[in-house]
Design a protein around this motif. Structure first.
Motif, PDB file in Angstrom:
ATOM      1  N   LEU A 211       0.786  -1.272   0.013  1.00 38.77           N
ATOM      2  CA  LEU A 211      -0.035   0.043  -0.100  1.00 38.77           C
ATOM      3  C   LEU A 211       0.875   1.330   0.045  1.00 38.77           C
ATOM      4  O   LEU A 211       2.170   1.363   0.224  1.00 38.77           O
ATOM      5  N   SER A 212       0.433   2.488  -0.254  1.00 41.39           N
ATOM      6  CA  SER A 212       1.043   3.832  -0.491  1.00 41.39           C
ATOM      7  C   SER A 212       1.474   4.194   1.004  1.00 41.39           C
ATOM      8  O   SER A 212       0.732   3.699   1.974  1.00 41.39           O
TER       9      SER A 212
ATOM     10  N   TRP B 100       0.553   6.956   2.056  1.00 38.29           N
ATOM     11  CA  TRP B 100      -0.684   7.422   2.405  1.00 38.29           C
ATOM     12  C   TRP B 100      -1.701   6.629   3.154  1.00 38.29           C
ATOM     13  O   TRP B 100      -2.254   6.704   4.390  1.00 38.29           O
ATOM     14  N   GLN B 101      -1.862   5.329   2.320  1.00 39.47           N
ATOM     15  CA  GLN B 101      -2.910   4.511   2.849  1.00 39.47           C
ATOM     16  C   GLN B 101      -2.503   3.655   4.215  1.00 39.47           C
ATOM     17  O   GLN B 101      -3.112   3.499   5.080  1.00 39.47           O
TER      18      GLN B 101
ATOM     19  N   GLN C  64      -3.542   6.319   6.683  1.00 38.12           N
ATOM     20  CA  GLN C  64      -4.877   6.125   6.684  1.00 38.12           C
ATOM     21  C   GLN C  64      -5.395   5.264   7.619  1.00 38.12           C
ATOM     22  O   GLN C  64      -6.291   5.389   8.534  1.00 38.12           O
TER      23      GLN C  64
END
Lengths: 240, 367
Positions: free
Chosen positions: A93-94, A96-97, A100
């Motif tokens: 996953l990125s 950012w993810q 999150q």
């Protein structure tokens, strides 16, 4: 006020004692380093605090609340966060993810976005928000995990060898991050082998040996303790 | 490949100007998010809508038959691809729902919308069965290969049990379970209507109903996997230990995904039973239980679009192969699975997306 306390904590595995009568206590706002030779029981102690192991006997208190029977995720919800030795991130996953997922349990909407932005800026990964976490350098992955852990604003942060595999520059930067978090009021308990790093961050040091608290004091007191030097140079069994 | 480019995998912060529902339907957990993708999607739906006008009745009925299976595949994508729990139990819930539909509709008939009650009870039974089995599995900390073993065993036990229900004593009311021969005689899906009930035999009306259900299910699942819930499922797949240490009760999330995914298998089961007015233990046996794994693995288990497209393509190939003999078809399906697992472990579609993404990047680098 104590943030973490254990009372007569014991853990046995098939008769092998890995934690023995551990009466540990650290104050709110403290940075405590846990050191000891391999096999001293440091990781076991961490796992007991996190709820990954249940103690054979004894109690664990977090901010004077008994958490011994709570499951790991419930302890995290109480305000404990952890950063593992091997980066515990979501590689596919990125960045950012990853953030999150860490934050969405506590915050929503704009406050979630700003918390992620703040945490990414803190660990200097703002420019990498769109990168896959698995493609970051080892040091960046360690920082991402620290960012994930602190974005939940825990009261106690557990760090298992936070500088493992880092370059000297990355290690120094990690030390600054930990001190900055502590200045904001976060209590920190770190397992660490790098004595230079311990000297940089620790308010107090606890030495574990054969599952017992062997010594406790400031870094100067610990370094002056000949018995501590002996167990480090001795022939303790490697079981960790 | 422009609509499914590599950048799709690298989700950054969401676009604040985008409405919430659009962000969810276009979120990072699904391949295909650009305008081009949605144009192709709309064209595909358009083509599917006009298809019955150009195709013969058998082809339309056969496509409706294919649609019946896709719900089960999408459910497995949710359980396995998104939440990381390999389940061989899809056909057990397929069968449980199919038999439930049969028992309800054979006993109570098709009037007053009772076939719809049969559908709901069938899906409900599969959800209930999944909740019981899932609770034992996930709260018993069974994971990895053991999860596959237990779900496969459950499926085979159920199939074997149903296969020995040939005697007349094995009946629920008027519904004979039928043993190896299966259960027959249930009415097709029947919609209550003012001018007289509409029975949806394998034909154009059933095709349109299934197409509409498929689109709703696909878009609904896109929203689900891109929601907070979906984020946690992906986190559990990637690193369950870390997910738990971020404060998530991972067993609860795994159980919910298992129930939803198995419920979709149940939906496939009732639709298939209503379509063919027949259900038998062979729909649940070892070969049948392996097929959903192949559909999902070949297309790309970690993505709903890849699963949907892959399932329809593999179903088509499989059906054509069975013309030459069903056992050859199974052998070739097995080979296809092995080839994909070895060379494109994420499945054909995500594998191709990555390949073309790298190719495009290299080309851009050179220029």
């Amino acid at each position: 006020m104590t943030i973490l306390r254990t009372e007569k904590l014991y853990k046995h595995f098939d008769g092998v004692k890995v934690a023995q009568d551990v009466n540990f206590s650290m104050e709110h706002g403290e940075i405590r380093c846990l050191i000891g030779p391999n096999g001293a029981g440091k990781s076991t102690f961490f796992k007991l605090v996190l709820g990954e192991h249940q103690p054979s006997s004894g109690e664990i208190y977090f901010s004077d609340q008994k958490i011994t029977k709570l499951r790991s995720f419930e302890r995290v919800k109480q305000g404990i966060a952890v950063k593992f030795q091997v980066p515990g991130i979501f590689s596919e996953l990125s960045v950012w993810q990853n953030m999150q997922i860490a934050v969405q349990n506590h915050l929503h909407g704009d406050s979630m976005t700003s918390a992620i932005d703040k945490a990414l800026a803190f660990v200097r990964l703002t420019d990498k928000a769109g990168e896959l976490a698995g493609e970051l350098s080892h040091g960046e992955q360690q920082w991402l995990e620290i960012g994930m852990a602190v974005s939940t604003e825990p009261r106690l942060l557990l760090l298992d060898e936070p500088t493992a595999g880092m370059t000297p520059e990355e290690t120094a930067r990690t030390g600054e991050m930990i001190q900055e978090l502590n200045r904001k009021g976060m209590s920190i308990l770190a397992v660490e082998h790098d004595m230079e790093f311990v000297r940089q961050i620790a308010h107090k040091v606890t030495v574990l040996n054969f599952g017992e608290i062997f010594a406790e004091g400031t870094i100067n007191e610990i370094e002056a303790n000949e018995e501590v030097a002996r167990i480090y140079l001795g022939t303790a069994d490697d079981d960790e | 490949m422009g609509m499914l480019q590599r950048e799709d995998l690298k989700a950054s912060r969401p676009d604040g100007r985008m409405p919430g529902w659009l962000r969810l339907i276009n979120g990072p957990q699904t391949l295909g998010r650009g305008p081009l993708f949605w144009i192709v999607f709309a064209l595909t739906i358009g083509a599917a809508v006009v298809y019955p006008a150009f195709a013969d009745a058998w082809s339309v009925g056969n496509t409706a038959y294919f649609f019946c299976w896709v719900f089960m595949a999408l459910g497995l994508s949710l359980i396995w691809g998104y939440a990381g729990s390999l389940s061989f139990g899809q056909t057990a819930f397929f069968g449980l729902a199919g038999y439930t539909y049969g028992v309800v509709t054979i006993n109570f008939g098709a009037a007053y919308g009772l076939t719809i009650v049969g559908v709901l009870l069938g899906v409900g039974m599969s959800c209930l069965g999944a909740a019981v089995l899932g609770y034992i599995l996930f709260y018993g900390r069974i994971s990895g290969v053991f999860l596959g073993i237990v779900t496969l065993s459950t499926t085979l036990v159920f199939a074997t049990f149903m296969a020995q229900t040939a005697g007349s004593q094995w009946a629920i009311g008027d519904a004979r379970l039928g043993g190896d021969n299966g259960m027959t005689g249930m009415p097709p899906l029947t919609i209550p209507w003012a001018g007289g009930d509409i029975a949806l035999y394998s034909g154009v009306p059933l095709y349109y109903l299934l197409l509409a259900m498929l689109v709703i299910c696909y878009l609904g699942l896109r929203v689900l996997v891109n929601s907070r819930f979906g984020n946690v499922l992906v986190a559990i797949r990637e690193n369950p230990h870390r997910a738990e240490m971020l404060g998530y009760d991972i067993r609860r999330y795994q159980l919910i995904a298992f129930v939803i995914g198995s419920g979709l298998a149940g939906l496939s089961g009732v639709l298939y039973t209503a379509w063919g007015q027949y259900i038998s233990p062979s729909n649940m046996d070892l070969a049948a239980a392996a097929l959903p794994i192949i559909w999902v693995a070949v297309g790309g288990r970690k993505d709903l679009t890849a699963t949907l497209v892959g399932t329809l393509v593999v179903l088509g190939i499989f059906q054509n192969l069975t013309i030459f003999g069903s056992y050859y078809a199974f052998v070739i399906m097995g080979l296809l699975l092995v080839i994909v697992v070895v060379f494109l472990p994420e499945g054909l579609i995500p594998g191709l997306v990555k390949f073309f993404g790298r190719f495009r990047k290299r080309k851009e680098g050179m220029s």
